[in-house]
Design a protein around this motif. Sequence first.
Motif, PDB file in Angstrom:
ATOM      1  N   PHE A   1       0.816  -1.215   0.000  1.00  0.00           N
ATOM      2  CA  PHE A   1       0.000   0.000   0.000  1.00  0.00           C
ATOM      3  C   PHE A   1       0.852   1.268   0.000  1.00  0.00           C
ATOM      4  N   SER A   2       2.155   1.091  -0.014  1.00  0.00           N
ATOM      5  CA  SER A   2       3.078   2.221   0.046  1.00  0.00           C
ATOM      6  C   SER A   2       2.845   3.180  -1.117  1.00  0.00           C
ATOM      7  N   GLY A   3       2.720   4.452  -0.770  1.00  0.00           N
ATOM      8  CA  GLY A   3       2.534   5.474  -1.784  1.00  0.00           C
ATOM      9  C   GLY A   3       1.113   5.613  -2.288  1.00  0.00           C
ATOM     10  N   MET A   4       0.225   4.746  -1.834  1.00  0.00           N
ATOM     11  CA  MET A   4      -1.174   4.815  -2.277  1.00  0.00           C
ATOM     12  C   MET A   4      -1.935   5.750  -1.354  1.00  0.00           C
ATOM     13  N   THR A   5      -2.549   6.753  -1.936  1.00  0.00           N
ATOM     14  CA  THR A   5      -3.253   7.735  -1.119  1.00  0.00           C
ATOM     15  C   THR A   5      -4.761   7.530  -1.112  1.00  0.00           C
ATOM     16  N   SER A   6      -5.304   7.014  -2.184  1.00  0.00           N
ATOM     17  CA  SER A   6      -6.759   6.855  -2.232  1.00  0.00           C
ATOM     18  C   SER A   6      -7.179   5.488  -1.682  1.00  0.00           C
ATOM     19  N   GLN A   7      -8.346   5.494  -1.082  1.00  0.00           N
ATOM     20  CA  GLN A   7      -8.884   4.242  -0.548  1.00  0.00           C
ATOM     21  C   GLN A   7      -9.132   3.238  -1.672  1.00  0.00           C
ATOM     22  N   THR A   8      -9.563   3.736  -2.813  1.00  0.00           N
ATOM     23  CA  THR A   8      -9.824   2.848  -3.961  1.00  0.00           C
ATOM     24  C   THR A   8      -8.555   2.107  -4.365  1.00  0.00           C
ATOM     25  N   GLU A   9      -7.447   2.825  -4.461  1.00  0.00           N
ATOM     26  CA  GLU A   9      -6.160   2.190  -4.804  1.00  0.00           C
ATOM     27  C   GLU A   9      -5.803   1.101  -3.793  1.00  0.00           C
ATOM     28  N   ARG A  10      -5.968   1.433  -2.510  1.00  0.00           N
ATOM     29  CA  ARG A  10      -5.607   0.508  -1.448  1.00  0.00           C
ATOM     30  C   ARG A  10      -6.508  -0.733  -1.493  1.00  0.00           C
ATOM     31  N   LEU A  11      -7.795  -0.539  -1.747  1.00  0.00           N
ATOM     32  CA  LEU A  11      -8.720  -1.677  -1.815  1.00  0.00           C
ATOM     33  C   LEU A  11      -8.437  -2.550  -3.034  1.00  0.00           C
ATOM     34  N   GLU A  12      -8.110  -1.921  -4.146  1.00  0.00           N
ATOM     35  CA  GLU A  12      -7.751  -2.700  -5.342  1.00  0.00           C
ATOM     36  C   GLU A  12      -6.498  -3.532  -5.088  1.00  0.00           C
ATOM     37  N   ALA A  13      -5.524  -2.956  -4.389  1.00  0.00           N
ATOM     38  CA  ALA A  13      -4.300  -3.704  -4.058  1.00  0.00           C
ATOM     39  C   ALA A  13      -4.626  -4.856  -3.104  1.00  0.00           C
ATOM     40  N   LEU A  14      -5.508  -4.613  -2.145  1.00  0.00           N
ATOM     41  CA  LEU A  14      -5.932  -5.674  -1.225  1.00  0.00           C
ATOM     42  C   LEU A  14      -6.592  -6.813  -1.986  1.00  0.00           C
ATOM     43  N   VAL A  15      -7.514  -6.474  -2.866  1.00  0.00           N
ATOM     44  CA  VAL A  15      -8.233  -7.495  -3.638  1.00  0.00           C
ATOM     45  C   VAL A  15      -7.268  -8.270  -4.529  1.00  0.00           C
ATOM     46  N   GLN A  16      -6.306  -7.596  -5.129  1.00  0.00           N
ATOM     47  CA  GLN A  16      -5.303  -8.287  -5.954  1.00  0.00           C
ATOM     48  C   GLN A  16      -4.499  -9.266  -5.100  1.00  0.00           C
ATOM     49  N   GLU A  17      -4.096  -8.840  -3.916  1.00  0.00           N
ATOM     50  CA  GLU A  17      -3.333  -9.711  -3.010  1.00  0.00           C
ATOM     51  C   GLU A  17      -4.168 -10.924  -2.602  1.00  0.00           C
ATOM     52  N   LEU A  18      -5.444 -10.705  -2.311  1.00  0.00           N
ATOM     53  CA  LEU A  18      -6.330 -11.822  -1.943  1.00  0.00           C
ATOM     54  C   LEU A  18      -6.507 -12.787  -3.115  1.00  0.00           C
ATOM     55  N   GLU A  19      -6.726 -12.243  -4.297  1.00  0.00           N
ATOM     56  CA  GLU A  19      -6.886 -13.085  -5.491  1.00  0.00           C
ATOM     57  C   GLU A  19      -5.653 -13.963  -5.700  1.00  0.00           C
ATOM     58  N   THR A  20      -4.492 -13.366  -5.589  1.00  0.00           N
ATOM     59  CA  THR A  20      -3.246 -14.100  -5.788  1.00  0.00           C
ATOM     60  C   THR A  20      -3.084 -15.187  -4.724  1.00  0.00           C
TER      61      THR A  20
END
Length: 182
Positions: free
Chosen positions: A69-88
């Motif tokens: 989540f480093s450098g991510m400022t928007s909640q949307t970015e952070r949630l998309e990164a979370l979902v990608q991590e979960l998918e993987t």
Amino acid sequence: REKIVRATMALHLQQGVATTSYSDVAALAGVGAATVYRHFPSMGLLVDACGAHIWHMIDPPGHERAGIFSGMTSQTERLEALVQELETFFSRGTAALLSAMRDGERVPELALFLNKIRHGLLALTAEALKQSPKTQLVVAVAAVSDFKLWLSLSEAGFGPEKRKKLMLKSIEAAIAHEKQTT
């Protein structure tokens, strides 16, 4: 020892943990049952040894992955990164997670294994939301983005991109609901 652990892991994935016996392991490993007992005097120790290998193989996420989540400022970015991590993670760990869930109530070591994974996912979710892992929001988001939902979507024929979109929508709905009720 390594042959025994590998044979046991194969049997656990194939027939389940609770139904795997020392004689099954010995036969597949090509050793005598006494050799299995000598290396692993209890089935719990053998399950733990397999769990350590599986843990390394599936590499479950937790708070140590907060860097995604480093450098991510928007909640949307952070949630998309979370979902990608979960998918993987769910894609990588499907067989092991299914095996552990199948026998988790009968094998204490598996219950601990699954609980450790749950805590790691809760911690990662908390990092994504910039919240404490104990908040109702984090618990709600973790609940609507868990392995069972991912598995249901997979079994329904949804591919990775569609699963990610649906999980993200579920998370956003949980966040909106929690904001309305607080």
